[in-house]
Motif scaffolding. Structure first.
Motif, PDB file in Angstrom:
ATOM      1  N   PHE A  51      40.549  42.338  35.675  1.00 30.58           N
ATOM      2  CA  PHE A  51      39.590  43.265  36.268  1.00 30.58           C
ATOM      3  C   PHE A  51      39.468  43.079  37.772  1.00 30.58           C
ATOM      4  O   PHE A  51      39.148  44.024  38.499  1.00 30.58           O
ATOM      5  CB  PHE A  51      38.233  43.113  35.584  1.00 30.58           C
ATOM      6  N   ASN A  52      39.740  41.885  38.263  1.00 25.47           N
ATOM      7  CA  ASN A  52      39.700  41.657  39.702  1.00 25.47           C
ATOM      8  C   ASN A  52      40.766  42.442  40.452  1.00 25.47           C
ATOM      9  O   ASN A  52      40.669  42.639  41.665  1.00 25.47           O
ATOM     10  CB  ASN A  52      39.871  40.168  40.004  1.00 25.47           C
ATOM     11  N   THR A  53      41.795  42.893  39.740  1.00 28.29           N
ATOM     12  CA  THR A  53      42.880  43.646  40.391  1.00 28.29           C
ATOM     13  C   THR A  53      42.604  45.138  40.412  1.00 28.29           C
ATOM     14  O   THR A  53      43.355  45.893  41.029  1.00 28.29           O
ATOM     15  CB  THR A  53      44.212  43.415  39.659  1.00 28.29           C
ATOM     16  N   VAL A  54      41.544  45.581  39.734  1.00 24.45           N
ATOM     17  CA  VAL A  54      41.271  47.012  39.594  1.00 24.45           C
ATOM     18  C   VAL A  54      40.110  47.390  40.503  1.00 24.45           C
ATOM     19  O   VAL A  54      39.020  46.826  40.383  1.00 24.45           O
ATOM     20  CB  VAL A  54      40.927  47.370  38.135  1.00 24.45           C
ATOM     21  N   PRO A  55      40.307  48.339  41.422  1.00 19.27           N
ATOM     22  CA  PRO A  55      39.215  48.731  42.327  1.00 19.27           C
ATOM     23  C   PRO A  55      38.010  49.279  41.565  1.00 19.27           C
ATOM     24  O   PRO A  55      38.152  49.919  40.518  1.00 19.27           O
ATOM     25  CB  PRO A  55      39.859  49.837  43.182  1.00 19.27           C
ATOM     26  N   ASN A  56      36.825  48.979  42.088  1.00 17.44           N
ATOM     27  CA  ASN A  56      35.566  49.558  41.616  1.00 17.44           C
ATOM     28  C   ASN A  56      35.140  49.089  40.230  1.00 17.44           C
ATOM     29  O   ASN A  56      34.284  49.702  39.604  1.00 17.44           O
ATOM     30  CB  ASN A  56      35.645  51.092  41.624  1.00 17.44           C
ATOM     31  N   ILE A  57      35.722  47.998  39.731  1.00 22.59           N
ATOM     32  CA  ILE A  57      35.287  47.438  38.459  1.00 22.59           C
ATOM     33  C   ILE A  57      34.231  46.376  38.733  1.00 22.59           C
ATOM     34  O   ILE A  57      34.493  45.406  39.448  1.00 22.59           O
ATOM     35  CB  ILE A  57      36.465  46.797  37.693  1.00 22.59           C
ATOM     36  N   PRO A  58      33.012  46.533  38.214  1.00 28.86           N
ATOM     37  CA  PRO A  58      32.000  45.496  38.416  1.00 28.86           C
ATOM     38  C   PRO A  58      32.476  44.161  37.844  1.00 28.86           C
ATOM     39  O   PRO A  58      33.052  44.104  36.757  1.00 28.86           O
ATOM     40  CB  PRO A  58      30.797  46.020  37.626  1.00 28.86           C
ATOM     41  N   SER A  59      32.256  43.092  38.571  1.00 22.72           N
ATOM     42  CA  SER A  59      32.705  41.769  38.127  1.00 22.72           C
ATOM     43  C   SER A  59      31.515  40.824  38.044  1.00 22.72           C
ATOM     44  O   SER A  59      30.510  41.003  38.721  1.00 22.72           O
ATOM     45  CB  SER A  59      33.733  41.223  39.109  1.00 22.72           C
ATOM     46  N   PRO A  60      31.608  39.745  37.237  1.00 18.55           N
ATOM     47  CA  PRO A  60      32.721  39.489  36.320  1.00 18.55           C
ATOM     48  C   PRO A  60      32.566  40.311  35.052  1.00 18.55           C
ATOM     49  O   PRO A  60      31.453  40.571  34.609  1.00 18.55           O
ATOM     50  CB  PRO A  60      32.579  37.998  36.008  1.00 18.55           C
ATOM     51  N   GLN A  61      33.680  40.743  34.477  1.00 23.80           N
ATOM     52  CA  GLN A  61      33.631  41.532  33.261  1.00 23.80           C
ATOM     53  C   GLN A  61      33.566  40.662  32.017  1.00 23.80           C
ATOM     54  O   GLN A  61      33.056  41.071  30.999  1.00 23.80           O
ATOM     55  CB  GLN A  61      34.851  42.456  33.178  1.00 23.80           C
ATOM     56  N   SER A  62      34.157  39.506  32.062  1.00 27.21           N
ATOM     57  CA  SER A  62      34.201  38.661  30.875  1.00 27.21           C
ATOM     58  C   SER A  62      34.292  37.221  31.324  1.00 27.21           C
ATOM     59  O   SER A  62      34.288  36.922  32.509  1.00 27.21           O
ATOM     60  CB  SER A  62      35.422  39.023  30.021  1.00 27.21           C
ATOM     61  N   SER A  63      34.420  36.331  30.368  1.00 31.99           N
ATOM     62  CA  SER A  63      34.727  34.957  30.737  1.00 31.99           C
ATOM     63  C   SER A  63      36.127  34.913  31.314  1.00 31.99           C
ATOM     64  O   SER A  63      36.918  35.841  31.162  1.00 31.99           O
ATOM     65  CB  SER A  63      34.659  34.053  29.508  1.00 31.99           C
ATOM     66  N   VAL A  64      36.451  33.834  31.984  1.00 32.03           N
ATOM     67  CA  VAL A  64      37.784  33.706  32.555  1.00 32.03           C
ATOM     68  C   VAL A  64      38.806  33.357  31.490  1.00 32.03           C
ATOM     69  O   VAL A  64      40.000  33.325  31.767  1.00 32.03           O
ATOM     70  CB  VAL A  64      37.809  32.615  33.656  1.00 32.03           C
ATOM     71  N   GLU A  65      38.348  33.114  30.279  1.00 31.21           N
ATOM     72  CA  GLU A  65      39.248  32.654  29.233  1.00 31.21           C
ATOM     73  C   GLU A  65      39.922  33.810  28.509  1.00 31.21           C
ATOM     74  O   GLU A  65      39.275  34.776  28.126  1.00 31.21           O
ATOM     75  CB  GLU A  65      38.481  31.813  28.213  1.00 31.21           C
ATOM     76  N   PHE A  66      41.210  33.680  28.323  1.00 29.40           N
ATOM     77  CA  PHE A  66      41.966  34.611  27.491  1.00 29.40           C
ATOM     78  C   PHE A  66      41.709  34.331  26.021  1.00 29.40           C
ATOM     79  O   PHE A  66      41.663  33.185  25.584  1.00 29.40           O
ATOM     80  CB  PHE A  66      43.468  34.427  27.740  1.00 29.40           C
ATOM     81  N   ARG A  67      41.536  35.382  25.260  1.00 25.91           N
ATOM     82  CA  ARG A  67      41.773  35.334  23.827  1.00 25.91           C
ATOM     83  C   ARG A  67      42.983  36.242  23.629  1.00 25.91           C
ATOM     84  O   ARG A  67      42.855  37.458  23.491  1.00 25.91           O
ATOM     85  CB  ARG A  67      40.556  35.808  23.032  1.00 25.91           C
ATOM     86  N   GLU A  68      44.132  35.638  23.625  1.00 26.38           N
ATOM     87  CA  GLU A  68      45.346  36.446  23.707  1.00 26.38           C
ATOM     88  C   GLU A  68      45.754  37.026  22.363  1.00 26.38           C
ATOM     89  O   GLU A  68      45.510  36.444  21.310  1.00 26.38           O
ATOM     90  CB  GLU A  68      46.497  35.609  24.282  1.00 26.38           C
ATOM     91  N   ILE A  69      46.361  38.198  22.434  1.00 20.02           N
ATOM     92  CA  ILE A  69      46.940  38.824  21.254  1.00 20.02           C
ATOM     93  C   ILE A  69      48.033  37.906  20.727  1.00 20.02           C
ATOM     94  O   ILE A  69      48.859  37.387  21.475  1.00 20.02           O
ATOM     95  CB  ILE A  69      47.526  40.194  21.601  1.00 20.02           C
ATOM     96  N   SER A  70      48.064  37.711  19.430  1.00 15.93           N
ATOM     97  CA  SER A  70      49.059  36.814  18.849  1.00 15.93           C
ATOM     98  C   SER A  70      50.458  37.408  18.962  1.00 15.93           C
ATOM     99  O   SER A  70      50.642  38.630  18.968  1.00 15.93           O
ATOM    100  CB  SER A  70      48.737  36.546  17.378  1.00 15.93           C
TER     101      SER A  70
END
Length: 502
Positions: free
Chosen positions: A303-322
């Motif tokens: 989200f930090n790479t996308v303009p105009n997105i309020p931050s922080p959107q989530s925790s910094v931790e990935f829950r990655e797709i398996s």
């Protein structure tokens, strides 16, 4: 797109009783708490809105307790201390977990709110019979939905058919799973008769008779799953005929219909489309009525790479797709790009190869803050009804055959851009459901319902557990969660902990 209905504002009743953010350890409220309310039809409408309000945590909960628990997500964090880590890792110490406690409290809060409406509803105040029936139908639908959510997480439950005092609640033990289901099915059968087949104008998004029928069909299928011997949600009762009758009624007689473009089902400008039978409604505008899910399933570095997105959107931790889910998609399956963000370059130029869910994400319409995404969350879709029909037929439900199963699955596959198949089996159907509903919180429940959860998870665990935090295998007791520790200590001996949990 502005929502047609705002179901999730804390009504004047709920402000006076309990704040929107507060959770109850025990359901009941005293009679005195509501003595000055329920005096007009408008106040009953406010109260039923308060009962809908407890649906707001459902999207995040389904992500935490179903997707993260399943073979769709590998959720071990780098530190191992995130709230979802013990869920992902099948810990036996989950009774103290905040996610487990929240699911219990929030659902029972919703049940309390529905019960309060039902207890107070009377012809002297709500004289219009149609309005009174609709209020009763909505309350019973919601009570059944909250209980169904609970029985799939915890198994046996205390049954509250009305609001009781705190002292009385301490004398009500957990009822057996069949008794809980009897209560759920009674409510849904009543709701089917009381609710309209559709709402119009500002009321679009409320529960309908079709939603009650679809939920009851899912209840029948869940009850009919194999009994694992744990007093859990599956009973092996073979109610596929009952499910099929309900599903055929929806397919043949409702206004819900096939949507030919998969992405449009989740389009911010196409909410309440014909595929949606019932969903959790959200609205942007900075009023606390938006969804947190799109950001919660993502990661701040994206989200930090996308303009105009309020931050922080989530925790910094990935829950990655398996890897298992990523590899399950066939080439050219359009659902993959709609559902999954696979890789990006962060704002420091680092290439991230891990993937996360993006199904409900529209970077151009983020709302005002991370709690404000204006996208509904589907709980029951028309596509689900079709695929549940295929399931019921394959399980022996009367009135359908293999060709009908193949036709249904090939409709879904054609929309995804895939070639047709023939001789669809239950395993093939389960896999198709996985790809169709990934990110919608159904996967864990479906592994359980199909009788595949032990087999699938025990094959998956050694392949995906890079940090070696999961057990080598799971057992049937892992199918349900423990009763929250706070509930066990309210009155010693009232509830017995689910087997094998500390």
């Amino acid at each position: 797109m502005m929502k047609k209905i705002t179901l999730y504002i804390c009504s004047l009743l709920m402000v006076s009783l309990v704040s929107c953010e507060e959770e109850l350890d025990q359901i009941p409220l005293s009679e005195a708490s509501t003595a000055n309310f329920y005096r007009t039809p408008a106040e009953f409408e406010q109260a039923i809105n308060g009962a809908y309000a407890q649906l707001r945590p459902f999207p995040d909960r389904y992500y935490d307790l179903s997707e993260t628990r399943s073979d769709n997500i590998y959720g071990s964090s780098t530190t191992g201390v995130r709230p979802w880590d013990p869920v992902n890792d099948f810990a036996r110490t989950l009774s103290n977990n905040e996610l487990i406690e929240a699911a219990w409290n929030q659902n029972f809060n919703g049940i309390m709110r529905a019960n309060t409406v039902l207890d107070r509803l009377n012809a002297d105040v709500v004289s219009d019979e149609t309005q009174r029936n609709r209020l009763e139908g909505q309350a019973k639908f919601l009570r059944a939905l909250y209980y169904f959510d609970l029985v799939r997480w915890y198994g046996k439950l205390p049954i509250y058919s009305s609001v009781v005092t705190p002292a009385a609640a301490l004398e009500i033990p957990r009822s057996s799973v069949p008794e809980v289901y009897d209560f759920i099915m009674s409510d849904l059968n009543s709701a089917m008769e009381l609710l309209p087949d559709r709402w119009t104008g500002a009321n679009v998004g409320r529960a309908t008779s079709w939603a009650a029928k679809a939920l009851l069909a899912r209840v029948h299928l869940t009850r009919s799953g194999p009994d694992y011997g744990i007093e859990g949600p599956t009973l092996g009762v073979n109610e596929y005929d009952q499910a099929l009758t309900l599903l055929n009624d929806i397919i043949n007689n409702s206004h819900h219909a096939w949507v030919s473009d998969y992405a449009s089902i989740f389009d911010y400008d196409n909410e309440n489309n014909p595929d949606i039978i019932f969903d959790v409604q959200f609205q942007s505008g900075g009023l606390g009525l938006g969804s947190t899910l799109p950001g919660y399933m993502g990661v701040s570095s994206y989200f930090n790479t996308v303009p105009n997105i309020p931050s922080p959107q989530s925790s910094v931790e990935f829950r990655e797709i398996s890897d298992d889910l990523l590899n399950a998609y066939e080439p050219n399956d359009v659902r993959k790009a709609v559902t999954i963000q696979q890789g990006f370059t962060d704002d420091f130029g680092n290439v991230e190869t891990r993937a996360f869910y993006r199904k409900f994400l529209n970077e151009a319409n983020p709302g005002l803050d991370r709690f404000d995404w204006p996208i509904n969350f589907p709980l029951i879709r028309y596509t689900d009804v079709l695929l549940m029909k295929a399931e019921a037929i394959l399980r022996g439900g009367a009135g359908g055959g293999q060709q009908e199963v193949d036709d249904i699955v090939n409709m879904v596959r054609a929309r995804a851009g895939l070639e047709p198949v023939s001789g669809v089996t239950l395993d093939m159907l389960l896999e198709e459901r996985r790809l169709e509903f990934a990110g919608e919180g159904l996967r864990w429940h479906e592994l359980v319902r199909f009788g595949k959860v032990i087999e699938k998870m025990n094959a998956w665990l050694p392949q995906e557990d890079e940090l070696n935090r999961m057990p080598a295998s799971i057992e049937p007791f892992n199918i349900i969660y423990p009763i929250p520790f706070t509930q066990l200590t309210v009155k010693r001996g009232l509830y017995e902990q689910n087997a094998e949990y500390n």
